[in-house]
Design a protein around this motif. Structure first.
Motif, PDB file in Angstrom:
ATOM      1  N   GLN A   7       0.834  -1.197   0.000  1.00 16.04           N
ATOM      2  CA  GLN A   7       0.000   0.000   0.000  1.00 16.04           C
ATOM      3  C   GLN A   7       0.872   1.252   0.000  1.00 16.04           C
ATOM      4  O   GLN A   7       1.849   1.348   0.728  1.00 16.04           O
ATOM      5  N   ARG A   8       0.518   2.200  -0.865  1.00 19.23           N
ATOM      6  CA  ARG A   8       1.235   3.465  -0.952  1.00 19.23           C
ATOM      7  C   ARG A   8       0.773   4.382   0.171  1.00 19.23           C
ATOM      8  O   ARG A   8      -0.292   4.182   0.753  1.00 19.23           O
ATOM      9  N   PRO A   9       1.583   5.456   0.447  1.00 21.60           N
ATOM     10  CA  PRO A   9       1.190   6.390   1.514  1.00 21.60           C
ATOM     11  C   PRO A   9      -0.153   7.084   1.253  1.00 21.60           C
ATOM     12  O   PRO A   9      -0.853   7.445   2.193  1.00 21.60           O
ATOM     13  N   ASP A  10      -0.533   7.233  -0.030  1.00 27.71           N
ATOM     14  CA  ASP A  10      -1.805   7.903  -0.311  1.00 27.71           C
ATOM     15  C   ASP A  10      -3.006   6.958  -0.210  1.00 27.71           C
ATOM     16  O   ASP A  10      -4.141   7.363  -0.425  1.00 27.71           O
ATOM     17  N   GLY A  11      -2.749   5.692   0.073  1.00 27.68           N
ATOM     18  CA  GLY A  11      -3.824   4.733   0.276  1.00 27.68           C
ATOM     19  C   GLY A  11      -4.045   3.789  -0.891  1.00 27.68           C
ATOM     20  O   GLY A  11      -4.742   2.787  -0.747  1.00 27.68           O
ATOM     21  N   SER A  12      -3.493   4.082  -2.073  1.00 24.12           N
ATOM     22  CA  SER A  12      -3.664   3.192  -3.218  1.00 24.12           C
ATOM     23  C   SER A  12      -2.714   2.003  -3.093  1.00 24.12           C
ATOM     24  O   SER A  12      -1.764   2.032  -2.317  1.00 24.12           O
ATOM     25  N   TRP A  13      -2.996   0.939  -3.881  1.00 27.07           N
ATOM     26  CA  TRP A  13      -2.200  -0.278  -3.795  1.00 27.07           C
ATOM     27  C   TRP A  13      -1.322  -0.447  -5.022  1.00 27.07           C
ATOM     28  O   TRP A  13      -1.737  -0.184  -6.142  1.00 27.07           O
ATOM     29  N   ARG A  14      -0.074  -0.901  -4.793  1.00 27.73           N
ATOM     30  CA  ARG A  14       0.834  -1.256  -5.888  1.00 27.73           C
ATOM     31  C   ARG A  14       0.448  -2.658  -6.357  1.00 27.73           C
ATOM     32  O   ARG A  14       0.120  -3.523  -5.529  1.00 27.73           O
ATOM     33  N   PRO A  15       0.577  -2.927  -7.672  1.00 26.39           N
ATOM     34  CA  PRO A  15       0.211  -4.271  -8.146  1.00 26.39           C
ATOM     35  C   PRO A  15       1.281  -5.317  -7.786  1.00 26.39           C
ATOM     36  O   PRO A  15       2.422  -4.976  -7.478  1.00 26.39           O
ATOM     37  N   VAL A  16       0.927  -6.551  -7.873  1.00 25.44           N
ATOM     38  CA  VAL A  16       1.845  -7.666  -7.638  1.00 25.44           C
ATOM     39  C   VAL A  16       2.823  -7.709  -8.807  1.00 25.44           C
ATOM     40  O   VAL A  16       2.432  -7.541  -9.960  1.00 25.44           O
ATOM     41  N   LYS A  17       4.132  -7.919  -8.528  1.00 28.62           N
ATOM     42  CA  LYS A  17       5.151  -8.017  -9.575  1.00 28.62           C
ATOM     43  C   LYS A  17       5.653  -9.449  -9.638  1.00 28.62           C
ATOM     44  O   LYS A  17       6.050 -10.018  -8.627  1.00 28.62           O
ATOM     45  N   TYR A  18       5.633  -9.999 -10.839  1.00 29.93           N
ATOM     46  CA  TYR A  18       6.189 -11.327 -11.051  1.00 29.93           C
ATOM     47  C   TYR A  18       7.623 -11.138 -11.553  1.00 29.93           C
ATOM     48  O   TYR A  18       7.857 -10.425 -12.521  1.00 29.93           O
ATOM     49  N   VAL A  19       8.592 -11.756 -10.876  1.00 31.18           N
ATOM     50  CA  VAL A  19      10.003 -11.583 -11.188  1.00 31.18           C
ATOM     51  C   VAL A  19      10.691 -12.936 -11.313  1.00 31.18           C
ATOM     52  O   VAL A  19      10.166 -13.966 -10.873  1.00 31.18           O
ATOM     53  N   LYS A  20      11.895 -12.936 -11.913  1.00 33.13           N
ATOM     54  CA  LYS A  20      12.680 -14.147 -12.079  1.00 33.13           C
ATOM     55  C   LYS A  20      13.408 -14.475 -10.782  1.00 33.13           C
ATOM     56  O   LYS A  20      13.574 -13.629  -9.907  1.00 33.13           O
ATOM     57  N   GLU A  21      13.900 -15.703 -10.696  1.00 32.84           N
ATOM     58  CA  GLU A  21      14.698 -16.131  -9.546  1.00 32.84           C
ATOM     59  C   GLU A  21      15.962 -15.283  -9.449  1.00 32.84           C
ATOM     60  O   GLU A  21      16.575 -14.961 -10.474  1.00 32.84           O
ATOM     61  N   GLY A  22      16.358 -14.870  -8.282  1.00 31.16           N
ATOM     62  CA  GLY A  22      17.585 -14.109  -8.068  1.00 31.16           C
ATOM     63  C   GLY A  22      17.418 -12.609  -8.296  1.00 31.16           C
ATOM     64  O   GLY A  22      18.397 -11.863  -8.272  1.00 31.16           O
ATOM     65  N   TYR A  23      16.173 -12.142  -8.535  1.00 30.93           N
ATOM     66  CA  TYR A  23      15.930 -10.710  -8.757  1.00 30.93           C
ATOM     67  C   TYR A  23      16.205  -9.937  -7.474  1.00 30.93           C
ATOM     68  O   TYR A  23      15.784 -10.332  -6.388  1.00 30.93           O
ATOM     69  N   ILE A  24      16.970  -8.832  -7.619  1.00 33.43           N
ATOM     70  CA  ILE A  24      17.230  -7.941  -6.493  1.00 33.43           C
ATOM     71  C   ILE A  24      16.577  -6.605  -6.824  1.00 33.43           C
ATOM     72  O   ILE A  24      16.876  -6.010  -7.868  1.00 33.43           O
ATOM     73  N   PRO A  25      15.670  -6.108  -5.989  1.00 33.44           N
ATOM     74  CA  PRO A  25      15.019  -4.820  -6.270  1.00 33.44           C
ATOM     75  C   PRO A  25      16.044  -3.692  -6.414  1.00 33.44           C
ATOM     76  O   PRO A  25      17.128  -3.728  -5.819  1.00 33.44           O
ATOM     77  N   GLN A  26      15.700  -2.684  -7.215  1.00 35.98           N
ATOM     78  CA  GLN A  26      16.618  -1.587  -7.522  1.00 35.98           C
ATOM     79  C   GLN A  26      17.051  -0.840  -6.264  1.00 35.98           C
ATOM     80  O   GLN A  26      18.187  -0.405  -6.148  1.00 35.98           O
ATOM     81  N   ASP A  27      16.150  -0.706  -5.320  1.00 34.15           N
ATOM     82  CA  ASP A  27      16.476   0.013  -4.081  1.00 34.15           C
ATOM     83  C   ASP A  27      17.548  -0.705  -3.269  1.00 34.15           C
ATOM     84  O   ASP A  27      18.274  -0.078  -2.499  1.00 34.15           O
ATOM     85  N   GLU A  28      17.636  -2.021  -3.421  1.00 32.77           N
ATOM     86  CA  GLU A  28      18.586  -2.795  -2.635  1.00 32.77           C
ATOM     87  C   GLU A  28      19.908  -3.039  -3.357  1.00 32.77           C
ATOM     88  O   GLU A  28      20.836  -3.591  -2.770  1.00 32.77           O
ATOM     89  N   GLN A  29      20.022  -2.662  -4.630  1.00 27.08           N
ATOM     90  CA  GLN A  29      21.257  -2.875  -5.377  1.00 27.08           C
ATOM     91  C   GLN A  29      22.291  -1.814  -5.014  1.00 27.08           C
ATOM     92  O   GLN A  29      21.955  -0.671  -4.726  1.00 27.08           O
ATOM     93  N   ASP A  30      23.581  -2.225  -5.034  1.00 25.18           N
ATOM     94  CA  ASP A  30      24.669  -1.282  -4.791  1.00 25.18           C
ATOM     95  C   ASP A  30      24.793  -0.343  -5.987  1.00 25.18           C
ATOM     96  O   ASP A  30      24.508  -0.717  -7.127  1.00 25.18           O
ATOM     97  N   THR A  31      25.256   0.889  -5.733  1.00 26.55           N
ATOM     98  CA  THR A  31      25.464   1.830  -6.834  1.00 26.55           C
ATOM     99  C   THR A  31      26.692   1.411  -7.630  1.00 26.55           C
ATOM    100  O   THR A  31      27.655   0.859  -7.076  1.00 26.55           O
ATOM    101  N   TYR A  32      26.674   1.685  -8.930  1.00 31.09           N
ATOM    102  CA  TYR A  32      27.756   1.276  -9.808  1.00 31.09           C
ATOM    103  C   TYR A  32      28.998   2.123  -9.567  1.00 31.09           C
ATOM    104  O   TYR A  32      28.920   3.348  -9.450  1.00 31.09           O
ATOM    105  N   ARG A  33      30.157   1.473  -9.484  1.00 30.14           N
ATOM    106  CA  ARG A  33      31.445   2.159  -9.384  1.00 30.14           C
ATOM    107  C   ARG A  33      32.371   1.519 -10.397  1.00 30.14           C
ATOM    108  O   ARG A  33      32.525   0.307 -10.440  1.00 30.14           O
ATOM    109  N   SER A  34      33.007   2.362 -11.224  1.00 29.60           N
ATOM    110  CA  SER A  34      33.901   1.844 -12.262  1.00 29.60           C
ATOM    111  C   SER A  34      35.170   1.272 -11.635  1.00 29.60           C
ATOM    112  O   SER A  34      35.470   1.517 -10.455  1.00 29.60           O
ATOM    113  N   LYS A  35      35.946   0.552 -12.457  1.00 24.85           N
ATOM    114  CA  LYS A  35      37.203  -0.029 -11.968  1.00 24.85           C
ATOM    115  C   LYS A  35      38.161   1.062 -11.507  1.00 24.85           C
ATOM    116  O   LYS A  35      38.841   0.918 -10.494  1.00 24.85           O
TER     117      LYS A  35
END
Length: 167
Positions: A7-35
């Motif tokens: 549920q969002r803060p305004d009261g509406s609902w986010r839909p269910v997301k179907y994802v592949k095995e091993g999916y990591i949400p964008q919020d939990e991924q580390d930021t990219y750093r070059s070599k």
């Protein structure tokens, strides 16, 4: 596998997301750093590194601080700066030359006119005089109120007549 709806803060609902095995949400991924970024962050921690240590802010001299504050110019920016300086120097030389010329050396162009050029000048002057006469007629009839440019044009009538008589 799926991510359940939330549920969002305004009261509406986010839909269910179907994802592949091993999916990591964008919020939990580390930021990219070059070599290079990873290497520069760990450069002082390299075992056996005996190079100079970077100066701290307290140890930097005024010259070092001034040098570090200068903007880094690209190759093209340096070229443009050189061209600009050269152009300024050229303009300065031209100004010196032109200021050195006196009015006594100034030769009138009218002395060397061919008959064809004289006719061309006469036509131009006559055309200007016709335009001035038309403007004067409109002003006299009260059709227009002349602005400053038109008043200046009307004032040149005597000068144009003088030039025509000289030709």
């Amino acid at each position: 596998m799926f991510i359940p709806s939330t549920q969002r803060p305004d009261g509406s609902w986010r839909p269910v997301k179907y994802v592949k095995e091993g999916y990591i949400p964008q919020d939990e991924q580390d930021t990219y750093r070059s070599k290079g970024k990873k290497w520069s962050e760990g450069a002082t921690a390299i075992p056996g590194y005996t190079g100079p240590t970077p100066k701290s802010e307290e140890r930097m001299t005024n010259a070092d601080v001034a040098a570090s504050n200068k903007p880094k110019l690209s190759k093209n920016q340096k070229k443009r700066a050189k061209k600009k300086e050269a152009k300024k120097e050229d303009e300065f030389v031209i100004e010196e030359i032109t200021t050195g010329i006196t009015e006594q050396v100034n030769i009138s162009k009218d002395d060397k006119l061919t008959p064809a050029e004289v006719e061309k000048k006469k036509k131009g002057i006559l055309k200007k005089l016709r335009a001035i006469e038309e403007l004067q007629a409109k002003v006299d009839a009260g059709e227009i109120q002349p602005d400053k440019d038109q008043i200046a044009k009307l004032g040149k009538k005597g000068e144009l007549e003088k030039q025509l008589n000289e030709l």
